[in-house]
Design an enzyme around this catalytic site. Structure first.
Site, PDB file in Angstrom:
ATOM      1  N   LYS A  88      29.271  -1.888  14.665  1.00  0.00           N
ATOM      2  CA  LYS A  88      28.746  -0.717  14.216  1.00  0.00           C
ATOM      3  C   LYS A  88      27.371  -0.878  13.932  1.00  0.00           C
ATOM      4  CE  LYS A  88      29.039   0.417   9.645  1.00  0.00           C
ATOM      5  NZ  LYS A  88      27.856   0.755   9.103  1.00  0.00           N
ATOM      6  N   ASN A  89      26.744  -1.842  13.264  1.00  0.00           N
ATOM      7  CA  ASN A  89      25.594  -2.088  12.725  1.00  0.00           C
ATOM      8  C   ASN A  89      24.850  -2.602  13.691  1.00  0.00           C
ATOM      9  OD1 ASN A  89      26.336  -1.060  10.215  1.00  0.00           O
ATOM     10  ND2 ASN A  89      26.399  -3.068   9.176  1.00  0.00           N
TER      11      ASN A  89
ATOM     12  N   CYS B 169      23.082   5.623  -1.975  1.00  0.00           N
ATOM     13  CA  CYS B 169      24.312   5.668  -1.791  1.00  0.00           C
ATOM     14  C   CYS B 169      24.778   5.145  -2.741  1.00  0.00           C
ATOM     15  CB  CYS B 169      24.421   5.060  -0.321  1.00  0.00           C
ATOM     16  SG  CYS B 169      24.502   3.412  -0.296  1.00  0.00           S
TER      17      CYS B 169
ATOM     18  N   ARG C 171      18.886   1.832  -2.589  1.00  0.00           N
ATOM     19  CA  ARG C 171      18.562   1.667  -0.834  1.00  0.00           C
ATOM     20  C   ARG C 171      16.981   2.251  -0.548  1.00  0.00           C
ATOM     21  NH1 ARG C 171      23.858   1.398   1.971  1.00  0.00           N
ATOM     22  NH2 ARG C 171      22.511   0.343   3.485  1.00  0.00           N
TER      23      ARG C 171
ATOM     24  N   ARG D 285      34.203   5.617   8.879  1.00  0.00           N
ATOM     25  CA  ARG D 285      32.810   5.275   9.410  1.00  0.00           C
ATOM     26  C   ARG D 285      32.917   3.725  10.073  1.00  0.00           C
ATOM     27  NH1 ARG D 285      28.546   6.535   4.718  1.00  0.00           N
ATOM     28  NH2 ARG D 285      27.250   5.753   6.737  1.00  0.00           N
TER      29      ARG D 285
HETATM   30  C1  EPZ Z   1      22.078  -2.908   6.625  1.00  0.00           C
HETATM   31  O1  EPZ Z   1      21.655  -2.143   5.845  1.00  0.00           O
HETATM   32  C2  EPZ Z   1      23.450  -2.912   7.268  1.00  0.00           C
HETATM   33  N1  EPZ Z   1      23.541  -1.472   7.623  1.00  0.00           N
HETATM   34  C3  EPZ Z   1      24.350  -2.833   5.689  1.00  0.00           C
HETATM   35  O2  EPZ Z   1      25.755  -2.390   6.071  1.00  0.00           O
HETATM   36  C4  EPZ Z   1      24.308  -4.178   5.039  1.00  0.00           C
HETATM   37  O3  EPZ Z   1      25.043  -4.274   3.934  1.00  0.00           O
HETATM   38  C5  EPZ Z   1      22.850  -4.610   4.861  1.00  0.00           C
HETATM   39  O4  EPZ Z   1      22.128  -4.397   6.177  1.00  0.00           O
HETATM   40  C6  EPZ Z   1      22.824  -5.973   4.452  1.00  0.00           C
HETATM   41  O5  EPZ Z   1      23.327  -7.010   5.313  1.00  0.00           O
HETATM   42  C7  EPZ Z   1      23.364  -1.272   8.771  1.00  0.00           C
HETATM   43  O6  EPZ Z   1      22.789  -2.128   9.587  1.00  0.00           O
HETATM   44  C8  EPZ Z   1      23.390   0.203   9.237  1.00  0.00           C
HETATM   45  P1  EPZ Z   1      18.920  -4.182   4.029  1.00  0.00           P
HETATM   46  P2  EPZ Z   1      20.174  -2.020   5.223  1.00  0.00           P
HETATM   47  O7  EPZ Z   1      17.408  -3.355   4.338  1.00  0.00           O
HETATM   48  O8  EPZ Z   1      19.376  -2.325   6.622  1.00  0.00           O
HETATM   49  C9  EPZ Z   1      16.596  -3.801  -0.167  1.00  0.00           C
HETATM   50  C10 EPZ Z   1      27.878  -1.664   5.889  1.00  0.00           C
HETATM   51  O9  EPZ Z   1      28.660  -1.764   5.225  1.00  0.00           O
HETATM   52  N2  EPZ Z   1      15.626  -2.969   0.527  1.00  0.00           N
HETATM   53  O10 EPZ Z   1      18.995  -5.448   4.649  1.00  0.00           O
HETATM   54  O11 EPZ Z   1      20.115  -0.758   4.748  1.00  0.00           O
HETATM   55  C11 EPZ Z   1      17.810  -2.980  -0.277  1.00  0.00           C
HETATM   56  O12 EPZ Z   1      18.054  -2.157  -1.293  1.00  0.00           O
HETATM   57  C12 EPZ Z   1      26.535  -1.365   5.731  1.00  0.00           C
HETATM   58  O13 EPZ Z   1      27.937  -1.726   7.325  1.00  0.00           O
HETATM   59  C13 EPZ Z   1      14.362  -2.291  -0.084  1.00  0.00           C
HETATM   60  O14 EPZ Z   1      14.265  -2.714  -1.203  1.00  0.00           O
HETATM   61  O15 EPZ Z   1      20.035  -3.220   4.194  1.00  0.00           O
HETATM   62  C14 EPZ Z   1      18.759  -4.026  -0.501  1.00  0.00           C
HETATM   63  O16 EPZ Z   1      18.811  -4.340  -1.751  1.00  0.00           O
HETATM   64  C15 EPZ Z   1      26.365  -1.256   3.761  1.00  0.00           C
HETATM   65  N3  EPZ Z   1      13.569  -1.680   0.588  1.00  0.00           N
HETATM   66  C16 EPZ Z   1      18.291  -5.216   0.386  1.00  0.00           C
HETATM   67  O17 EPZ Z   1      16.787  -4.966   0.470  1.00  0.00           O
HETATM   68  C17 EPZ Z   1      13.754  -1.270   1.802  1.00  0.00           C
HETATM   69  O18 EPZ Z   1      12.707  -0.689   2.346  1.00  0.00           O
HETATM   70  C18 EPZ Z   1      18.740  -5.411   1.868  1.00  0.00           C
HETATM   71  O19 EPZ Z   1      18.943  -4.395   2.654  1.00  0.00           O
HETATM   72  C19 EPZ Z   1      14.770  -1.884   2.664  1.00  0.00           C
HETATM   73  C20 EPZ Z   1      15.752  -2.608   1.725  1.00  0.00           C
END
Ligand code: EPZ
Length: 423
Positions: A22-23, A118, A123, A401
């Site tokens: 999915k991701n 969310c 996020r 989802r």
């Molecule tokens: C991706 O989300 C995945 N989703 C998530 O999977 C997964 O948990 C996550 O990566 C971590 O591996 C998809 O790929 C669609 P991040 P993403 O940016 O990209 C902070 C699932 O269950 N952050 O790596 O949104 C954020 O708040 C989902 O399939 C900022 O602060 O995650 C988090 O604490 C859930 N500023 C950390 O970084 C930003 O601009 C990691 O988030 C972006 C992120």
């Protein structure tokens, strides 16, 4: 809203096919916006999130056609006629922000709704925005939207140094950099297999990318990208999730298409808990060595560490382990919402901020529980597989989802599980 009824029913035996990630697919689909030639994705998962991304891309003027019962997606963006990604779609799925980088790189401007938070955390998308600014983008945040403009000659290569690892921000930056003028270096880049998969697809389209899979990615911008056909990588989170089914219920299950390199850190923890994982011709065969697993400590980290997306499912296993396990959630600030639901089933869990201590009990007891997010939903189903009596998981729209036909895949291995359609 449907519910899923699970009745603890003893050992599981059989095979479970693992779908495309999915991701990965949610990042590969927006890549179509980078080119006016067709992009074909094979091994695509059939999930509601993919349908949401399809609707979003179509709202921008892209053509997206699902073929072969949804396992092949034919995309084409030769006529982008709308550059605004509306809140009503973006709020449903945060990955919608991934249209920003490609649209800005190819079209020079884009208006994308901020996704909002969310269940598992605020996020923010500040790192996505910072990366695009490093390539010369002018961003104006107003009325809940990002209004983005590229410089007159288009985005230009730059150096992006992420203060924390972000999968999505790395993907947005990577896609935007493929058409930026000059060289872009992405430091502290995410190393997830989904990043490597996206880079492989972009290279097939003509992009010049090095270092994907490491924490430093270098991109030489090109004038245009062509079309490609690309197979979506196996879903390591679905794989890890179903590896836990025989771990929790006992028996032996073969995960078809499973690859050990996708779940290295996760398998180390399974081994420590007393779960056997054997590589076979067709994938991975998983069984439990003893009657009860051993407690293990888990800390979630960016890849190649233990994935946050498997934390809830691992907690379900550890609820009946011998001893006390400590789980540290270091990626998201609110990702223990499955804990109170597992406690309704008799689990003994003490949550203090980002740390949960789980004292294993002999057996959980079935109960009505509520799904709060995608991975929490499936952890409750896993817990129900070995619980005494019936577990009714409500609000399973979260589940659909990210998991194709979960009740079919598990009942094929002997689980007693059925979907109950609620009005
Ligand atoms: C991706 O989300 C995945 N989703 C998530 O999977 C997964 O948990 C996550 O990566 C971590 O591996 C998809 O790929 C669609 P991040 P993403 O940016 O990209 C902070 C699932 O269950 N952050 O790596 O949104 C954020 O708040 C989902 O399939 C900022 O602060 O995650 C988090 O604490 C859930 N500023 C950390 O970084 C930003 O601009 C990691 O988030 C972006 C992120």
């Amino acid at each position: 809203m449907d519910s899923i009824l699970v009745i603890g029913n003893g050992l599981l035996y059989g095979q479970i096919p693992i779908a495309g990630a999915k991701n990965a697919c949610l990042a590969l689909m927006p890549a179509t916006l980078l080119s006016d030639e067709p992009l074909t994705l094979t091994n695509a998962p059939r999930l509601s999130d993919i349908r949401t991304m399809t609707t979003l891309l179509q709202s921008l003027g892209a053509e997206v056609t699902a073929l072969a019962d949804g396992k092949v997606l034919a995309l084409s963006s030769h006529a982008i006629d709308n550059h605004r990604a509306d809140y009503d779609i973006v709020r449903k799925m945060r990955a919608s922000i991934l249209v920003l980088g490609p649209m800005l790189a190819r079209e020079g401007h884009a208006v994308v709704s901020l996704p909002g938070g969310c269940a598992i955390g605020a996020r923010p998308v500040d790192l996505h925005l910072r990366a695009l600014e490093a390539m010369g983008a002018e961003l104006d945040l107003r009325d809940g939207y990002v209004h983005a403009k590229a410089p007159a000659g288009g985005l230009k290569g730059g150096t992006i140094d992420f203060p924390i690892v972000s999968v999505g921000a790395t993907e947005n930056a990577l896609m935007a950099a493929t058409l930026a003028r000059g060289t872009t270096v992405i430091k502290n880049a995410a190393r997830e297999p989904e990043i490597v998969d996206l880079a492989q697809c972009l290279r097939r389209m003509g992009a010049q990318i090095d270092g994907d899979g490491t924490s430093e990615i270098t991109v030489e911008g090109v004038d245009r990208l062509g079309g490609a056909t690309h197979p979506v990588v196996t879903d390591r989170i679905e794989l890890g999730t179903y590896m836990l089914a025989p771990a929790i219920a006992g028996g032996e299950v073969e995960l078809l298409g499973g690859r050990i390199d996708l779940v290295g850190a996760f398998c180390e923890k399974l081994d420590a808990a007393g779960i056997s994982v054997e590589e076979t011709e067709a994938g991975l065969k998983v069984s439990r060595k003893n009657d009860r697993v051993q407690a293990v400590d888990v800390t979630t980290e960016p890849f190649p560490g233990f994935p946050t997306d498997l934390q809830a499912q691992m907690m379900a296993l550890l609820c009946t382990a011998k001893g006390t396990s400590v789980l540290e959630e270091k990626i998201f600030e609110n990702r223990f919402m499955h804990a109170p639901e597992l406690m309704r089933m008799g689990a003994r869990i003490d949550v203090q901020g980002g740390t949960a201590s789980v004292s294993g009990v002999e057996r959980l007891k079935g109960a009505p529980v509520m799904a709060t997010d995608l991975r929490a939903s499936v952890s409750l189903i896993l817990a129900g597989l070995a619980a005494e009596g019936e577990t009714l998981v409500n609000r399973v729209y979260h589940l659909d989802r990210g998991y194709e036909r979960v009740e079919e895949k598990l009942s094929a291995c002997g689980a007693r599980i059925e979907r109950i359609r609620v009005s």
